[in-house]
Design a protein around this motif. Structure first.
Motif, mmCIF file in Angstrom:
data_model
loop_
_atom_site.group_PDB
_atom_site.id
_atom_site.type_symbol
_atom_site.label_atom_id
_atom_site.label_comp_id
_atom_site.label_asym_id
_atom_site.label_seq_id
_atom_site.Cartn_x
_atom_site.Cartn_y
_atom_site.Cartn_z
ATOM 1 N N ASN A 1 0.865 -1.175 0.000
ATOM 2 C CA ASN A 1 0.000 0.000 0.000
ATOM 3 C C ASN A 1 0.901 1.224 0.000
ATOM 4 O OD1 ASN A 1 -1.571 -2.198 1.522
ATOM 5 N ND2 ASN A 1 -3.156 -0.691 1.103
ATOM 6 N N SER B 1 -5.083 8.853 5.880
ATOM 7 C CA SER B 1 -6.410 8.298 5.632
ATOM 8 C C SER B 1 -7.384 8.517 6.783
ATOM 9 C CB SER B 1 -6.289 6.798 5.361
ATOM 10 O OG SER B 1 -7.555 6.251 5.095
ATOM 11 N N LEU C 1 -8.322 -0.053 3.112
ATOM 12 C CA LEU C 1 -7.477 0.149 1.936
ATOM 13 C C LEU C 1 -6.945 -1.207 1.487
ATOM 14 C CD1 LEU C 1 -5.399 3.084 3.459
ATOM 15 C CD2 LEU C 1 -7.488 3.265 2.106
ATOM 16 N N LEU C 2 -7.070 -1.493 0.209
ATOM 17 C CA LEU C 2 -6.567 -2.754 -0.333
ATOM 18 C C LEU C 2 -5.500 -2.434 -1.359
ATOM 19 C CD1 LEU C 2 -6.934 -5.819 -0.211
ATOM 20 C CD2 LEU C 2 -8.647 -5.614 -2.016
ATOM 21 N N GLY C 3 -4.306 -2.963 -1.142
ATOM 22 C CA GLY C 3 -3.177 -2.675 -2.010
ATOM 23 C C GLY C 3 -3.246 -3.394 -3.343
ATOM 24 N N SER C 4 -2.211 -3.219 -4.121
ATOM 25 C CA SER C 4 -2.088 -3.844 -5.434
ATOM 26 C C SER C 4 -1.718 -5.313 -5.296
ATOM 27 C CB SER C 4 -1.007 -3.142 -6.250
ATOM 28 O OG SER C 4 -1.315 -1.785 -6.396
ATOM 29 N N LYS D 1 -2.273 -9.582 -1.476
ATOM 30 C CA LYS D 1 -2.460 -8.140 -1.311
ATOM 31 C C LYS D 1 -2.388 -7.831 0.174
ATOM 32 C CE LYS D 1 -5.458 -7.027 -5.229
ATOM 33 N NZ LYS D 1 -6.694 -6.329 -5.641
ATOM 34 N N GLU E 1 -4.085 -5.610 3.125
ATOM 35 C CA GLU E 1 -5.281 -4.850 3.472
ATOM 36 C C GLU E 1 -5.012 -4.095 4.766
ATOM 37 O OE1 GLU E 1 -9.633 -6.258 3.286
ATOM 38 O OE2 GLU E 1 -9.028 -6.458 5.399
ATOM 39 N N CYS E 2 -5.436 -2.842 4.799
ATOM 40 C CA CYS E 2 -5.270 -1.996 5.980
ATOM 41 C C CYS E 2 -6.642 -1.428 6.335
ATOM 42 C CB CYS E 2 -4.283 -0.881 5.653
ATOM 43 S SG CYS E 2 -4.084 0.341 6.947
#
Length: 122
Positions: free
Chosen positions: A20, A25, A30-33, A105, A107-108
């Motif tokens: 990420n 924020s 939030l979901l990264g690539s 991925k 995730e945050c």
């Protein structure tokens, strides 16, 4: 031993990827690539948070690894999550990827209690 130097150099085996991008924020997930983990059997997730703005009473930032068979598919939780509840902190999660699908991925998930439009750098 001759010829052993490169084998013992852990730097030859590291391949850092950004899960990420750093962002200031509000409460969100939030979901990264997608990261192609082919050829890698483990990973280290390092989560960083700064100091929150907007004076929340408290906050929680949860980092986790998700996996999927395809880069654009539906990702499911893979590894145990790591949680940060203090400003200017680091979380370190070492992940065994032997049973994971090919793509992962990060995730945050960020949550606040009270505050005025709180945000936190993650």
């Amino acid at each position: 031993m001759p010829g052993q130097t490169e084998t013992l150099n852990i730097g030859n085996f590291l391949n850092p990827k950004l899960g990420n991008a750093p962002v200031d924020s509000a409460a969100a997930t939030l979901l990264g690539s997608a990261i192609d983990r082919q050829g890698f059997l483990s990973a280290q997730l390092i989560g960083l948070v700064g100091a929150p703005s907007g004076t929340p009473d408290s906050f929680t930032v949860i980092f986790k690894v998700k996996d999927c068979a395809t880069s654009g598919g539906s990702y499911a939780d893979y590894a145990t999550a790591t949680t940060i509840v203090a400003a200017n902190s680091v979380a370190d999660l070492k992940v065994n990827l032997r049973g994971a699908n090919r793509y992962v991925k990060v995730e945050c998930t960020i949550a606040f209690v009270n505050g005025t439009s709180p945000k936190i750098p993650v």
